[in-house]
Design a protein around this motif. Structure first.
Motif, PDB file in Angstrom:
ATOM      1  N   HIS A  69      24.434  -0.550 -32.176  1.00 24.72           N
ATOM      2  CA  HIS A  69      23.845   0.716 -32.626  1.00 24.72           C
ATOM      3  C   HIS A  69      23.765   1.719 -31.478  1.00 24.72           C
ATOM      4  O   HIS A  69      24.060   2.905 -31.662  1.00 24.72           O
ATOM      5  CB  HIS A  69      22.447   0.459 -33.209  1.00 24.72           C
ATOM      6  CG  HIS A  69      21.761   1.719 -33.652  1.00 24.72           C
ATOM      7  ND1 HIS A  69      20.626   2.207 -33.042  1.00 24.72           N
ATOM      8  CD2 HIS A  69      22.081   2.611 -34.625  1.00 24.72           C
ATOM      9  CE1 HIS A  69      20.268   3.340 -33.629  1.00 24.72           C
ATOM     10  NE2 HIS A  69      21.122   3.599 -34.596  1.00 24.72           N
ATOM     11  N   LYS A  70      23.398   1.244 -30.297  1.00 23.50           N
ATOM     12  CA  LYS A  70      23.329   2.147 -29.134  1.00 23.50           C
ATOM     13  C   LYS A  70      24.715   2.705 -28.802  1.00 23.50           C
ATOM     14  O   LYS A  70      24.856   3.879 -28.446  1.00 23.50           O
ATOM     15  CB  LYS A  70      22.741   1.416 -27.935  1.00 23.50           C
ATOM     16  CG  LYS A  70      21.239   1.174 -28.056  1.00 23.50           C
ATOM     17  CD  LYS A  70      20.675   0.480 -26.827  1.00 23.50           C
ATOM     18  CE  LYS A  70      19.155   0.314 -26.963  1.00 23.50           C
ATOM     19  NZ  LYS A  70      18.570  -0.415 -25.824  1.00 23.50           N
ATOM     20  N   ALA A  71      25.746   1.869 -28.919  1.00 28.73           N
ATOM     21  CA  ALA A  71      27.119   2.344 -28.689  1.00 28.73           C
ATOM     22  C   ALA A  71      27.507   3.394 -29.730  1.00 28.73           C
ATOM     23  O   ALA A  71      28.160   4.396 -29.422  1.00 28.73           O
ATOM     24  CB  ALA A  71      28.092   1.173 -28.739  1.00 28.73           C
ATOM     25  N   ALA A  72      27.061   3.180 -30.979  1.00 35.82           N
ATOM     26  CA  ALA A  72      27.354   4.137 -32.052  1.00 35.82           C
ATOM     27  C   ALA A  72      26.645   5.463 -31.810  1.00 35.82           C
ATOM     28  O   ALA A  72      27.196   6.535 -32.090  1.00 35.82           O
ATOM     29  CB  ALA A  72      26.937   3.555 -33.398  1.00 35.82           C
ATOM     30  N   VAL A  73      25.422   5.402 -31.288  1.00 37.73           N
ATOM     31  CA  VAL A  73      24.667   6.626 -30.985  1.00 37.73           C
ATOM     32  C   VAL A  73      25.382   7.433 -29.906  1.00 37.73           C
ATOM     33  O   VAL A  73      25.475   8.664 -29.984  1.00 37.73           O
ATOM     34  CB  VAL A  73      23.222   6.288 -30.550  1.00 37.73           C
ATOM     35  CG1 VAL A  73      22.517   7.521 -29.992  1.00 37.73           C
ATOM     36  CG2 VAL A  73      22.433   5.720 -31.726  1.00 37.73           C
ATOM     37  N   ILE A  74      25.922   6.735 -28.902  1.00 31.54           N
ATOM     38  CA  ILE A  74      26.648   7.439 -27.832  1.00 31.54           C
ATOM     39  C   ILE A  74      27.900   8.116 -28.407  1.00 31.54           C
ATOM     40  O   ILE A  74      28.209   9.272 -28.091  1.00 31.54           O
ATOM     41  CB  ILE A  74      27.010   6.462 -26.698  1.00 31.54           C
ATOM     42  CG1 ILE A  74      25.729   6.030 -25.958  1.00 31.54           C
ATOM     43  CG2 ILE A  74      28.001   7.091 -25.715  1.00 31.54           C
ATOM     44  CD1 ILE A  74      25.909   4.894 -24.992  1.00 31.54           C
ATOM     45  N   GLY A  75      28.629   7.397 -29.274  1.00 28.35           N
ATOM     46  CA  GLY A  75      29.801   8.002 -29.920  1.00 28.35           C
ATOM     47  C   GLY A  75      29.418   9.227 -30.729  1.00 28.35           C
ATOM     48  O   GLY A  75      30.085  10.268 -30.670  1.00 28.35           O
TER      49      GLY A  75
END
Length: 765
Positions: free
Chosen positions: A715-721
């Protein structure tokens, strides 16, 4: 040639009636939305309980009777509305100065073409006839520029006011079910869609009739002066899109990076100091900016068609009904969209989350099918069976059914672009799910997959645009391309309703979170928001596709007006323009993205400062300083919107004056070809990243649950994207379509000046 079934008098009655019906329908939709009360007032009594107006709005489904929650919604709504109004007024003050200065420039440059002579002159395309003086065209072009600018500003402002009026009402209706909330959000979007479409049509029609009193039989000069209307509309749209886009993304990026990634708190959590600025940004960027943008597209496509028609048999033979065929298409479009809207709000009712996106998709299909019938009817009654269209110095014979096909191919190309956009940006399909899956290995692979998706999503829309261009040009030359663009925009009221629905739903979710409403309410608003992200992407797809056709039509009108027989890319003058023009969208994108980055940096620092220095903020016992974050976004966006705006507005003037019309034609062609590709890619990449994040957060499927929940590494990776994609989809991408349209219409307006006095550098050698 031939006569038309519809008389001039019938046409003069039909167009304003359709516009008035559109305005009346939008006001009726607003009245229905207003029946939902915000605060602790009693709801309006209603004999019909279909939409739930007679139900109490201050009872939670769980049985809690909490007046404080409702009151909190009202307070948040007021804060968002005040912030949005304050920003737009500040922006319009700066833009107003520009508007006056540019209006003076138009008058001076066009007036100087014949040395400010007040004598009649030979017409450009028929030297045997006499036309009004260039000074008159300068004056009337200036007036129409100001009218277009004011209409664009009013369109954006009204849209913003409606959206901020509806957001809390959507939140409150979500307490009764997702269907009730959907109806409020969609009706509010329809208010904006019909107001904008009807106002744009009515102002343009009245302007033509008033200008005609002076110009009389000089239709060439009349419709040349009308092109200023499109220039005014797009000028304001550029600043609205860029300024609003920088505002919303500075706040959004700042709120996400500190709140969700660093502090691990939910989106729209009231503890986050940037949360009000974020919600304000949704309105000034996606509502006010998009409203001005699509109004600009409509105005420019109408102007391009009218300019070409004025030197075709319609204008030469003074056939007024056929001449105003583009306005009749828009008029019928309002009636078609009115009927289509009833399918979403009255004929069928959304009862479950899974029905939201199909309901919005049906709006596109129904409006396209009905509009095809409407175009056939208008083409039959408003066009002679045979006529001629000006085609680079010669008159091309065209039949009315061929023009129907031109409009129809643009209309259906728009639907294809909408569906392709939905496929690549909706988390219901594999492309976005693949992007979400890539988050398992971190932000880097998420970014790689997202970029690849954006590049791939360009393919089918470009083929759709290419086929539209080939078919429409083969049948009716540049006029065919102009009406194809109008065909794509003929369902603008429905398109805007769907588009405005997104930010309204997004705001509704934010208000639900900030007001502390139950988890079930937030699930419903999140479902509305997820569908809204896809619809917003579809709206941007329509805007970009229509911009390509509009720009090409304007380019054709410019080449004709500047008396260029051919544009040969093998000549050095044209080729240098072509390669520089192709570079401009990259330069523009770099400026806008860096502006978002600079503003977001200030926002991140302020949000961190407040979390670190305000005791009890994380615990929820102290209130954040929302006003400072709102001010940071406002100041940054006003300051940062000027350089990109200047780049777009000054480029045609500098190139035209110093290098001449041939080099300028190369610049226009290069920016069109390059800008469309980047705009589609940027918008779809950002939309996919956003919905990949929402896919993980919702956890609606087994696959999504393996990636979540909120706060997980995926989820954190998705937020950065999503954070990287925000300026792509909401600032750079949508602004690029204005760049290519605005440069083309500005070149057309100044074409007489460039043709007479341009190319100073080449004259020296």
């Amino acid at each position: 040639m031939g006569v038309t079934i519809l008389t001039d008098l019938g046409m003069e009655i039909l167009i304003p009636i359709c516009a008035v019906v559109g305005i009346a329908f939008s006001l009726f939709q607003w009245y229905l939305v207003s029946k939902v009360t915000v605060g602790t007032d009693k709801p309006h009594s209603s004999g019909d309980d279909k939409n739930g107006y007679a139900e109490s709005l201050i009872e939670e489904e769980e049985g809690i009777n909490d007046h404080n929650v409702v009151q909190k919604c009202a307070e948040i709504q007021n804060a968002i509305s005040e912030g949005a109004t304050s920003f737009l007024f500040t922006m319009y003050q700066y833009v107003g100065v520009f508007m006056v200065a540019f209006a003076i420039l138009i008058f001076v440059f066009l007036g100087s073409v014949k040395g400010f002579s007040t004598k009649d002159q030979p017409c450009t395309y028929d030297r045997t006839k006499t036309c009004k003086p260039a000074l008159a065209t300068a004056g009337f072009s200036t007036v129409s520029f100001l009218l277009g600018a004011v209409t664009s500003v009013v369109s954006g402002f009204l849209g913003m006011k409606i959206a901020t009026y509806a957001n809390a009402r959507t939140t409150l209706e979500a307490r009764k079910g997702v269907g009730k909330a959907f109806i409020v959000a969609f009706r509010s979007g329809a208010v904006m869609g019909f107001l904008l479409a009807a106002n744009g049509l009515l102002v343009l029609f009245i302007t033509i009739l008033l200008f005609k009193i002076y110009y009389g039989d000089d239709w060439e000069g009349l419709f040349e002066a009308i092109t200023g209307y499109g220039l005014g509309g797009s000028s304001m749209a550029l600043f609205g899109r860029v300024g609003g886009g920088i505002y919303t993304k500075a706040a959004d990026v700042g709120a996400d990076l500190v709140g969700k990634v660093e502090r691990n708190i939910p989106e729209d959590d009231p503890r986050n100091p940037a949360v009000i600025a974020d919600n304000v940004g949704d309105n000034v960027g996606d509502i006010a900016g998009m409203g001005s943008d699509l109004f600009g597209s409509y105005a420019e496509s109408s102007c391009a068609a009218l300019v070409v028609a004025s030197i075709s048999s319609f204008g030469v033979n003074h056939e007024l009904t056929a001449m105003l065929y583009p306005l009749l298409i828009s008029s019928v479009g309002i009636l078609v969209c009115l009927l289509t809207t009833l399918f979403a709000t009255d004929f069928f009712e959304v009862k479950a989350v899974k029905e939201i996106e199909p309901a919005l998709k049906k709006q596109l299909i129904i409006s396209t099918v009905l509009m095809t019938i409407g175009i056939a009817f208008v083409s039959w009654i408003a066009l002679p069976s045979t006529f001629t269209i000006f085609n680079f110095g010669v008159q091309k014979e065209v039949k009315n059914w061929q023009l129907f096909l031109c409009v129809g191919v643009g209309l259906w190309a728009g639907l294809i672009i909408g569906f392709v956009t939905e496929y690549y940006t909706s988390n219901a399909y594999s492309p976005v799910q693949d992007v979400a899956d890539s988050c398992r290995t971190g932000a880097a692979t998420n970014v790689i997959f997202g970029l690849a998706l954006g590049y791939k999503s360009v393919i089918i829309p470009i083929f759709a645009i290419a086929i539209s261009i080939f078919v429409s040009f083969s049948f009716a030359a540049m006029y065919g391309i102009a009406v194809a663009a109008l065909g794509m925009l003929s369902t603008i009221a429905t398109g805007l309703a769907i588009d405005a629905y997104g930010p309204i739903s997004d705001n509704a979710g934010g208000i639900a979170e900030m007001a502390g409403m139950s988890h079930r309410i937030r699930e419903r608003t999140d479902a509305l928001d997820a569908a809204g992200n896809t619809t917003a992407a579809i709206g941007k797809g329509f805007a970009i596709g229509s911009a390509a056709l509009v720009s090409l039509a304007l380019f054709g009108a410019f080449v004709s007006r500047a008396a260029i027989s051919t544009v040969n890319v093998l000549t050095p003058k044209v080729f240098i323009g072509l390669i520089v023009g192709a570079m401009l969208p990259y330069w523009f994108s770099a400026m806008t993205m860096k502006s978002v980055g600079s503003a977001a940096l200030k926002m991140v620092e302020e949000v961190r400062r407040q979390f670190n220095t305000i005791p009890g903020l994380m615990e929820g016992t102290a209130n954040p300083d929302y006003a400072t974050c709102v001010k940071i976004s406002t100041d940054a966006s006003i300051k940062e919107m000027i350089p990109p705006g200047a780049l777009v507005m000054l480029t045609p003037l500098i190139v035209g004056i110093l290098f001449g019309v041939e080099t300028l034609s190369g610049v226009l062609a290069g920016s069109l070809v390059s800008g469309v590709q980047i705009a589609i890619s940027a918008s779809n990449t950002g939309g996919a990243w956003d919905n990949a994040k929402k896919y993980i957060e919702a956890g609606a499927s087994e696959h999504a649950r393996t990636l979540g929940p909120k706060g997980s590494d995926a989820h954190k990776a998705a937020v950065i994207g999503d954070t990287v994609g925000d300026p792509l989809k909401d600032t750079s991408g949508p602004s690029l379509n204005i760049l290519i349209k605005l440069m083309a219409v500005e070149s057309l307006v100044f074409a007489p000046f460039f043709a007479t006095h341009g190319g100073l550098l080449f004259k020296l050698f």
